[in-house]
Design a protein around this motif. Structure first.
Motif, PDB file in Angstrom:
ATOM      1  N   ALA A  39      25.480  39.804  90.799  1.00  0.00           N
ATOM      2  CA  ALA A  39      25.061  38.449  91.183  1.00  0.00           C
ATOM      3  C   ALA A  39      24.105  37.858  90.143  1.00  0.00           C
ATOM      4  N   ASP A  40      24.275  38.244  88.865  1.00  0.00           N
ATOM      5  CA  ASP A  40      23.341  37.795  87.827  1.00  0.00           C
ATOM      6  C   ASP A  40      23.388  36.290  87.592  1.00  0.00           C
ATOM      7  N   ASP A  41      24.478  35.629  88.024  1.00  0.00           N
ATOM      8  CA  ASP A  41      24.543  34.173  87.847  1.00  0.00           C
ATOM      9  C   ASP A  41      23.580  33.433  88.768  1.00  0.00           C
ATOM     10  N   ILE A  42      23.070  34.112  89.788  1.00  0.00           N
ATOM     11  CA  ILE A  42      22.073  33.496  90.677  1.00  0.00           C
ATOM     12  C   ILE A  42      20.767  34.291  90.651  1.00  0.00           C
ATOM     13  N   LEU A  43      20.508  34.993  89.551  1.00  0.00           N
ATOM     14  CA  LEU A  43      19.316  35.836  89.424  1.00  0.00           C
ATOM     15  C   LEU A  43      18.030  35.047  89.648  1.00  0.00           C
ATOM     16  N   ALA A  44      17.945  33.864  89.037  1.00  0.00           N
ATOM     17  CA  ALA A  44      16.716  33.064  89.151  1.00  0.00           C
ATOM     18  C   ALA A  44      16.438  32.690  90.605  1.00  0.00           C
ATOM     19  N   LEU A  45      17.473  32.335  91.357  1.00  0.00           N
ATOM     20  CA  LEU A  45      17.298  31.976  92.763  1.00  0.00           C
ATOM     21  C   LEU A  45      16.899  33.197  93.596  1.00  0.00           C
ATOM     22  N   CYS A  46      17.484  34.343  93.274  1.00  0.00           N
ATOM     23  CA  CYS A  46      17.123  35.574  93.984  1.00  0.00           C
ATOM     24  C   CYS A  46      15.651  35.894  93.775  1.00  0.00           C
ATOM     25  N   ARG A  47      15.197  35.785  92.522  1.00  0.00           N
ATOM     26  CA  ARG A  47      13.784  36.031  92.219  1.00  0.00           C
ATOM     27  C   ARG A  47      12.893  35.069  92.990  1.00  0.00           C
ATOM     28  N   THR A  48      13.254  33.805  92.970  1.00  0.00           N
ATOM     29  CA  THR A  48      12.434  32.777  93.611  1.00  0.00           C
ATOM     30  C   THR A  48      12.226  33.072  95.091  1.00  0.00           C
ATOM     31  N   TYR A  49      13.283  33.530  95.758  1.00  0.00           N
ATOM     32  CA  TYR A  49      13.203  33.782  97.198  1.00  0.00           C
ATOM     33  C   TYR A  49      12.439  35.064  97.537  1.00  0.00           C
ATOM     34  N   ILE A  50      12.684  36.123  96.771  1.00  0.00           N
ATOM     35  CA  ILE A  50      12.176  37.436  97.186  1.00  0.00           C
ATOM     36  C   ILE A  50      10.796  37.772  96.632  1.00  0.00           C
ATOM     37  N   TYR A  51      10.374  37.167  95.528  1.00  0.00           N
ATOM     38  CA  TYR A  51       9.081  37.509  94.929  1.00  0.00           C
ATOM     39  C   TYR A  51       7.907  37.408  95.909  1.00  0.00           C
ATOM     40  N   PRO A  52       7.778  36.276  96.653  1.00  0.00           N
ATOM     41  CA  PRO A  52       6.626  36.187  97.572  1.00  0.00           C
ATOM     42  C   PRO A  52       6.628  37.285  98.630  1.00  0.00           C
TER      43      PRO A  52
END
Length: 458
Positions: free
Chosen positions: A127-140
């Motif tokens: 799912a590397d094409d949505i990596l930035a969105l995954c990071r944004t959601y899960i980091y907090p």
């Protein structure tokens, strides 16, 4: 303290009445938590299909974090309920205090590890094409991991003493805070997916703080003392005896879920992760019943086993199975009949409406496995009360291994084959868990009677 003492007396009394008294508030609280996840997913769906795919793909990481807290809480609840069943409040107090310390230690250790694993896990799933969105959601959520873990352990301690209504209030607060903050953080403050993750973290913090405040004010039966919070390896080992297998089971399920997504995404692209995951939210809601019954069963059976009252423990288990399977069968029928309408909250956005028929189709397939999920949850809870959580963990591994093997072959056929593979695996898992719980109880009872007889002769 009088009402709290009544909670304990009820838990130690008639097992059916005890489970009923704990089931309703726990079911309400778990239901609100699942509705909260529904709302969370629905708000995120409004951000588009990529955002929904990101949430669906990376959500297992959150379940790893929360699973650590749940596992430690269950380990503590098993130990605490046994001591309360024997009338040893001092030891129960000590275990409760050690549980808080243990959750903080595990939170501090696990947070940086999970943070560093996010990118590799996303790449592993394809799912590397949505990596930035995954990071944004899960980091907090990962950065607030210690507080999320503490939230789970505090809830477990409260349930251990039979205070189901207090546990309900704690979970309702968490869900309520998250529901209020979601639209504010996501849209009003324009934080997007980061807002959804942040709302979850703040809600868990508020929930844990309320539970700890109650203990500080002496509003519950157990007492948390500073002198009992000096790390004690013997007490922590007792908590982890059940807590490690239970947490490991949750982590295992989450990791296996990510592996499953590899085949799903390989078969249908990142959009397929939505089809696979979003209808599962309804399965999760139906599992509120078996989770609430199972959470009631653990302290009731643990306390009975602490007194060597095997008949009461077995009565509690059989009653739990009948209630869970009966109610969840009715829920499955309703989901199957009204799938087209129930899926609407996830397909209101213009980019999601085109997927409505596919979502409803998947939901009808998933409805067939719901009664067997009841068997898995209740049998697993019984094994934890028997302090045989390792068996439950091994069973979970086998069940998920079967899923992965089936998905491997199904992914070369179609997405439909993948959905049906889940049904086959969960039917297998449910029947396996019931057999293991029955065998485990017989073994435990035979061993306990032998030890009791040997002690009497000595």
């Amino acid at each position: 303290m009088e009402r709290e003492s009544r909670d304990l007396e009820r838990m130690l009394g008639d097992p059916k009445a005890a489970i009923r008294s704990m089931f309703v508030p726990l079911a309400v609280s778990f239901l609100v938590v699942q509705i909260n996840l529904f709302v969370d997913t629905s708000w995120c769906s409004g951000l588009g299909s990529d955002a929904s795919s990101a949430v669906s793909s990376i959500s297992p990481v959150y379940w790893i974090v929360s699973g650590l807290g749940t596992g430690i809480g269950i380990g503590a609840a098993t130990a605490i309920a046994r001591y309360l069943g024997r009338g040893d409040k001092a030891s129960a107090d000590r275990i409760a205090s050690q549980t808080i310390v243990l959750s903080l230690i595990i939170g501090v250790i696990s947070t940086p590890i999970l943070f560093l694993l996010i990118d590799p896990l996303v790449f592993m799933m394809g799912a590397d094409d949505i990596l930035a969105l995954c990071r944004t959601y899960i980091y907090p959520q990962v950065l607030a991991g210690t507080l999320i873990i503490l939230d789970g352990t505090v809830s477990g301690i409260i349930r251990a003493e039979g205070a189901a209504k207090r546990s309900m209030v704690v979970l309702l607060l968490s869900a309520g805070v998250n529901m209020v903050l979601d639209p504010i953080f996501i849209y009003t403050l324009d934080l997007g997916l980061a807002g959804a993750g942040l709302a979850t973290a703040v809600a868990a913090t508020a929930s844990a703080a309320l539970g700890l405040w109650w203990y500080r004010r002496g509003k519950l039966y157990l007492t948390l003392r500073k002198k009992d919070m000096r790390p004690d390896m013997a007490d922590m080992k007792e908590i982890l005896y059940v807590g490690i297998p239970r947490s490991s089971e949750t982590i295992l399920i989450s990791l296996m879920s990510m592996i499953q997504r590899i085949f799903v995404i390989a078969c249908g692209g990142t959009a397929a992760a939505m089809f696979y995951n979003i209808p599962w939210r309804f399965v999760s809601i139906s599992m509120v019943v078996s989770q609430a019954v199972g959470s009631s069963l653990i302290p009731v059976s643990s306390a009975a086993l602490g007194r060597r009252d095997y008949d009461k423990a077995e009565t509690a288990y059989r009653y739990s199975l009948v209630v869970s399977v009966g109610v969840m069968t009715v829920i499955a029928i309703v989901l199957f009949a009204f799938a087209d309408w129930l899926i609407v909250p996830f397909t209101y956005a213009p980019t999601m409406a085109q997927y409505r028929d596919e979502f409803a189709h998947v939901l009808r397939i998933y409805a067939l496995l719901i009664p067997f999920m009841a068997l898995i949850d209740v049998a697993s809870s019984m094994l934890q009360a028997l302090r045989m959580a390792q068996i439950s963990m091994v069973s979970s591994f086998l069940r998920n291994l079967v899923v992965i093997i089936l998905l491997y072959f199904a992914s070369t056929v179609s997405l439909d084959a993948i959905y049906w593979s889940l049904v086959v695996a969960e039917v297998f898992g449910g029947l396996l868990m019931v057999w293991l719980a029955r065998s485990g109880f017989r073994h435990y009872k035979a061993g306990g009677r032998f030890l009791h007889h040997h002690a009497s002769r000595s």
